[in-house]
Enzyme design. Structure first.
Site, mmCIF file in Angstrom:
data_model
loop_
_atom_site.group_PDB
_atom_site.id
_atom_site.type_symbol
_atom_site.label_atom_id
_atom_site.label_comp_id
_atom_site.label_asym_id
_atom_site.label_seq_id
_atom_site.Cartn_x
_atom_site.Cartn_y
_atom_site.Cartn_z
ATOM 1 C CG PHE A 171 -10.048 -7.489 1.583
ATOM 2 C CD1 PHE A 171 -10.171 -6.859 0.352
ATOM 3 C CD2 PHE A 171 -8.789 -7.891 2.001
ATOM 4 C CE1 PHE A 171 -9.051 -6.652 -0.450
ATOM 5 C CE2 PHE A 171 -7.675 -7.684 1.205
ATOM 6 C CZ PHE A 171 -7.809 -7.062 -0.025
ATOM 7 C CB THR A 173 -10.064 2.088 -1.893
ATOM 8 O OG1 THR A 173 -9.711 3.057 -0.893
ATOM 9 C CG2 THR A 173 -10.646 0.869 -1.221
ATOM 10 C CG ASN A 219 -8.585 7.605 -10.994
ATOM 11 O OD1 ASN A 219 -8.487 6.850 -11.957
ATOM 12 N ND2 ASN A 219 -7.544 8.227 -10.472
ATOM 13 N N PRO A 220 -11.475 6.463 -13.300
ATOM 14 C CG PRO A 220 -12.297 7.008 -15.418
ATOM 15 C CD PRO A 220 -11.632 7.613 -14.213
ATOM 16 N N GLY A 274 -21.191 2.757 -5.772
ATOM 17 C CA GLY A 274 -20.109 1.999 -5.144
ATOM 18 C C GLY A 274 -19.436 1.025 -6.099
ATOM 19 C CD GLU A 288 -18.537 -4.168 0.122
ATOM 20 O OE1 GLU A 288 -18.724 -5.020 0.987
ATOM 21 O OE2 GLU A 288 -19.089 -3.048 0.149
HETATM 22 N N1 MCN Z 1 -14.233 4.635 -7.248
HETATM 23 C C1 MCN Z 1 -14.366 5.417 -8.383
HETATM 24 N N2 MCN Z 1 -15.625 5.772 -8.808
HETATM 25 C C2 MCN Z 1 -16.721 5.384 -8.141
HETATM 26 C C3 MCN Z 1 -16.609 4.618 -6.966
HETATM 27 C C4 MCN Z 1 -15.328 4.264 -6.531
HETATM 28 O O1 MCN Z 1 -13.372 5.773 -9.001
HETATM 29 N N3 MCN Z 1 -17.931 5.728 -8.575
HETATM 30 C C5 MCN Z 1 -12.890 4.141 -6.833
HETATM 31 C C6 MCN Z 1 -12.106 5.119 -5.972
HETATM 32 O O2 MCN Z 1 -10.732 4.955 -6.227
HETATM 33 C C7 MCN Z 1 -12.423 4.651 -4.552
HETATM 34 C C8 MCN Z 1 -12.566 3.153 -4.733
HETATM 35 O O3 MCN Z 1 -13.063 2.980 -6.072
HETATM 36 O O4 MCN Z 1 -11.384 4.979 -3.665
HETATM 37 C C9 MCN Z 1 -13.516 2.456 -3.745
HETATM 38 O O5 MCN Z 1 -14.656 3.227 -3.538
HETATM 39 P P1 MCN Z 1 -16.002 2.674 -2.859
HETATM 40 O O6 MCN Z 1 -16.680 1.748 -3.785
HETATM 41 O O7 MCN Z 1 -16.762 3.839 -2.348
HETATM 42 O O8 MCN Z 1 -15.501 1.789 -1.625
HETATM 43 P P2 MCN Z 1 -14.910 2.326 -0.241
HETATM 44 O O9 MCN Z 1 -14.053 3.482 -0.491
HETATM 45 O O10 MCN Z 1 -16.011 2.411 0.762
HETATM 46 O O11 MCN Z 1 -13.922 1.141 0.141
HETATM 47 C C10 MCN Z 1 -14.351 0.018 0.842
HETATM 48 C C11 MCN Z 1 -14.573 -1.156 -0.082
HETATM 49 C C12 MCN Z 1 -14.948 -2.339 0.714
HETATM 50 S S1 MCN Z 1 -16.355 -2.218 1.611
HETATM 51 C C13 MCN Z 1 -14.139 -3.450 0.754
HETATM 52 S S2 MCN Z 1 -14.643 -4.809 1.630
HETATM 53 C C14 MCN Z 1 -12.898 -3.461 0.027
HETATM 54 C C15 MCN Z 1 -12.891 -2.539 -1.119
HETATM 55 O O12 MCN Z 1 -13.398 -1.347 -0.866
HETATM 56 N N4 MCN Z 1 -11.718 -3.701 0.629
HETATM 57 C C16 MCN Z 1 -10.558 -3.424 -0.037
HETATM 58 N N5 MCN Z 1 -11.792 -2.541 -1.887
HETATM 59 C C17 MCN Z 1 -10.589 -2.847 -1.348
HETATM 60 N N6 MCN Z 1 -9.444 -2.595 -2.011
HETATM 61 C C18 MCN Z 1 -8.257 -2.830 -1.411
HETATM 62 N N7 MCN Z 1 -7.128 -2.560 -2.102
HETATM 63 N N8 MCN Z 1 -8.169 -3.331 -0.149
HETATM 64 C C19 MCN Z 1 -9.278 -3.634 0.550
HETATM 65 O O13 MCN Z 1 -9.188 -4.105 1.780
HETATM 66 MO MO1 MOS Z 2 -16.521 -4.020 3.134
HETATM 67 S S1 MOS Z 2 -16.849 -6.018 3.637
HETATM 68 O O1 MOS Z 2 -18.153 -3.516 3.544
HETATM 69 O O2 MOS Z 2 -15.567 -3.473 4.485
#
Ligand code: MCN
Ligand code: MOS
Length: 762
Positions: A245, A473, A655-656, A726, A729
């Site tokens: 997180f 994630t 992946n919805p 994204g 968050e």
């Molecule tokens: N995804 C998707 N379609 C999209 C975007 C994302 O299907 N258009 C899905 C995917 O499964 C992807 C996940 O959502 O793996 C997250 O994608 P993204 O929004 O790009 O976020 P990041 O991969 O950069 O992950 C970091 C983000 C952040 S910044 C925090 S804080 C956070 C979060 O993810 N911390 C988490 N989610 C978390 N989830 C878990 N289980 N644990 C954390 O610590």
């Molecule tokens: Mo997320 S707080 O940007 O790792």
């Protein structure tokens, strides 16, 4: 199978991008087979225990190590007095360090819980016992417990966050309707279930670290600089992460101390922080206050917003929580004035927690919009729709996509918002007062370059490798899906290896940027590998398909001539025929991000090349609308959530199922923020009292109502290679405001300071 590899358990040809396969790492996790960083068996391990300061400010005059050093099994006791300095490392933004030396153990104390000693012994029990034998002689100094004490003052201005658009003061004075209110959020901690910790092992000048990491390349660079060794000499391994997180993106002082102890001892050292130590080893979200004044005409058109924000930081570090991140963006408002100040106090430096900036910003703004709606006698949803901006009011750029209206419509429809009686306290269920509240949220699209290796193996399967991490994630799964799409393969034929800094590079898994950038890099590498495979099939003298057509398709592990000029040829057979055991392609997306090959190291080991949401022709963000029903027991003041509907626009979903799960995770965290979480500062000692999982309340299953998540997004070609925005968050942003607004609707009480507790409602 090596512990770093993950083989998908399930799959069919529909497992490409946009499919809903469950997480491919899921089974390994629930069976306990997934080895987290600190589960790695390392031979000859010594165990370390941290000792932390019990005063908030002053000096460690001395630490008597005699008894500890004489205790059974003790190998090493590090204190400020006997620990040689390391080299200072550049910052995560890539700026050179201000000093040349770095001392993770310092005699000057700036907060309770600051690390002052490390005890290393043969066993954890021996180290724990010996740590109690250290005698610390302190010289205490005056301190500031938190930024609301009178002595804290007004702090410093943060000019980069100043926004002056039009003339907010004059417009407010002439507005038909005005509201003014102050909102506060407490210190909030990240509390991933896996605590921070690491095992560090030196082999000569090479350092191997098993440590949970949201950013393998950035942390490896940091360790390399601390110890004056090359980036390639550091190997960081983090195949699984038990949540982060935001708290596991950077190398932290305890990592430096443990790695230094390992070097001094010539033995691997393992250090796992206790839960209370995690509250002071990483700062969590800074406490914030915001004063918001909104002015509108009688129809509900916003005329002006005046926004003043305050946040705390530490005495020795500046963390900025941009409190106008949502304020400046959400609504059409001609006059806006925003300022922010930061107040240093004696605490550990605050840092990133899920949606830093947008989260507290939206809490205040979305509560204020609800207050304005009531002042106007309008429906809160109608007020928002009336003020929907056609373009980004701050940058003036067009939105790459903003399906906010669709989110409001879909959320309201599914929730049944039209049946809401707006009068506070009017909706009841027997003795319970029902509250229906709503709020909006947003999170920017950040972009960085990525890099990936895609390998077609002799058996026709495909391997994907990158140093990026999966915090839970779904990164393993969506990157497998990306390759599965390109090769028309079932997921079971794709193997993904992540979380090792020796693999192709990746920037920070933060800012919800990872999915967009890494699907782009994997897609690019997979297409390149496919092209090479087709080229070999058509041109290699030993290929059975040589010269049969101008091109070939690849599907289900076979090469297929477009008009059936030859029978489909399994990839495995082609590779055997041409004498290859693999075809591989390493690709990066530096050029797509305006970078050159020489920027590679900087791009992946610092955040200096991360692009802002308005870098380019458009302003790019994800959007959401939350609708909440809760029940308040009038006698007890207790709040029970009944249901939540959230509609969101994050473009294409890779992946919805996983994206919905991310939104739900954000909502669950938002429920904690609204009703449970908050560091309680004891002003007498400047310490956070509830620094453990018994007292720092987090939501449990019983606190969570049914949550419906609806995607209204469409592919956004500007936001990322495959059209996603994204998600990670987004779900937390605005959720606490929706709950606070529902509490007002139920009770008529405006609670503006989080968390909302029994004491506020009785
Ligand atoms: N995804 C998707 N379609 C999209 C975007 C994302 O299907 N258009 C899905 C995917 O499964 C992807 C996940 O959502 O793996 C997250 O994608 P993204 O929004 O790009 O976020 P990041 O991969 O950069 O992950 C970091 C983000 C952040 S910044 C925090 S804080 C956070 C979060 O993810 N911390 C988490 N989610 C978390 N989830 C878990 N289980 N644990 C954390 O610590
Ligand atoms: Mo997320 S707080 O940007 O790792």
């Amino acid at each position: 199978m090596s512990p770093l590899d993950i083989s998908p358990q399930r799959g069919d040809a529909g497992d490409g991008i946009g499919g809903r396969p469950p997480r491919i790492d899921g089974l390994a996790k629930i069976r306990g087979e997934a080895a987290y960083a600190m589960d790695q068996p390392v031979e000859g391990l010594a165990h370390a225990v941290l000792v932390t300061a019990t005063i908030a400010a002053g000096w460690v005059r001395g630490i008597d190590r005699t008894a500890a050093e004489a205790a059974p099994g003790v190998l090493l006791v590090l204190t400020p007095g006997n620990t040689p300095p390391l080299h200072a490392a550049s910052t995560w933004t890539g700026e050179a360090p201000p000093t040349s030396e770095y001392r993770p153990l310092e005699p000057e104390i700036r907060h309770v819980g600051q690390q002052i000693a490390l005890v290393v012994a043969e066993s954890l029990e021996q180290a724990t016992e010996a740590a109690t034998l250290l005698r610390v002689d302190y010289e205490a100094a005056p301190f500031l417990a938190d930024f609301t004490v009178p002595d804290a003052g007004e702090g410093q201005d943060l000019p980069p966050l100043t926004i002056e658009r039009g003339d907010a003061d004059t417009a407010l004075a002439s507005a038909d309707i005005r509201i003014s209110a102050e909102y506060g959020t407490p210190r909030e901690y990240n509390v991933p279930i896996e605590p921070h910790g690491l095992t560090a092992r030196w082999d000569g000048d090479a350092l191997t670290l098993w440590e949970p990491s949201q950013w393998l390349d950035g942390m490896a660079r940091n360790y390399a600089e601390w110890f004056g060794i090359g980036f390639e000499q550091v190997r960081l391994i983090s195949p699984y992460i038990g949540g982060g997180f935001g708290s596991k993106a950077l190398a932290l002082p305890h990592g430096a101390i443990a790695a230094q102890a390992a070097r001094m001892l010539g033995r691997p050292v393992k250090l796992v922080l206790t839960r209370p130590q995690t509250f002071t080893a990483f700062g969590g979200r800074a406490a914030t206050r915001q004063l918001l004044e909104l002015g509108a005409d009688a129809d509900g058109h916003l005329l002006a917003i005046r926004h003043r924000g305050w946040q705390e930081t530490s005495r020795n570090g500046l963390w900025v929580e941009p409190l106008n991140a949502a304020t400046a963006l959400m609504y059409e408002v001609p006059h806006l004035s925003s300022r922010q100040r930061v107040v240093p106090v004696n605490t550990v430096t605050p840092s990133a927690k899920r949606a830093p900036g947008e989260n507290p910003s939206a809490f205040a703004l979305e509560c204020a919009m609800d207050e304005l709606a009531y002042a106007l006698g309008q429906d809160p949803l109608a007020l928002r729709l009336r003020n929907e901006p056609g373009r980004d009011p701050h940058s003036g750029k067009l939105w790459s996509s903003r399906r906010m209206r669709e989110a409001y419509a879909a959320g309201a429809d599914s929730f049944g918002w039209a049946r809401r009686n707006p009068t506070p306290g009017a909706m009841r269920d027997g003795p319970l007062r029902l509250g229906w509240g709503m709020a909006a949220g947003t999170y920017p699209v950040r972009r960085s370059a990525g890099e990936a290796m895609v390998r077609i193996l002799a058996d026709g399967g495909v391997e994907v490798a990158s140093s990026t991490s999966d915090m839970g994630t779904g990164a393993y799964t969506i990157l497998a899906q990306t390759a599965a799409s390109v090769f028309g393969l079932p997921l079971a034929r794709v193997r993904v290896t992540l979380g090792d800094s020796t693999l192709p590079r990746a920037p920070v898994s933060g800012g919800s940027q990872m999915a967009g950038l890494m699907t782009g890099a994997v897609d690019k590498a997979a297409r390149a590998a496919r092209e090479e495979l087709i080229g070999l099939a058509l041109n290699d003298p030993r290929s059975p398909l040589r010269g049969v057509a101008n091109t070939l398709a690849v599907a289900e592990g076979r090469l297929i001539a477009p008009r059936g000029e030859a029978p489909p040829l399994p990839i495995a057979e082609l590779l055997t025929a041409i004498g290859r055991d693999r075809v591989e392609a390493l690709r990066d997306t530096l050029a797509e991000n305006g970078l050159k090959p020489e920027d590679r190291y900087r791009a992946f080991t610092t955040v200096s090349t991360m692009r802002a949401p308005t870098d380019g022709e458009y302003s790019m963000h994800s959007w959401c609308a939350h609708f909440v029903e809760l029940a308040v027991d009038e006698a007890l003041g207790s709040v029970r959530l009944r249901r939540i509907v959230t509609a969101f626009d994050a473009g294409l979903l890779y992946n919805p199922r996983l994206a919905e799960s991310q939104i739900k995770g954000g909502i669950v965290m938002g429920i904690g923020q609204a009703l449970l979480e908050g560091g309680i500062v004891d002003r007498r000692h400047a310490r956070v009292l509830n620094n453990n999982l018994a007292d720092y309340l987090l939501p449990t299953h019983a606190d969570i109502p049914p949550i419906e998540v609806i995607s209204v997004g469409e592919p956004d070609p500007h936001a990322s290679a495959l059209g996603g925005k994204g998600v990670g968050e987004l779900g937390i942003v605005g959720l606490a405001a929706a709950i606070a607004n529902a509490v007002f609707h139920a009770t008529g009480k405006r609670v503006r300071d989080l968390p909302i507790t029994l004491a506020d409602l009785c």
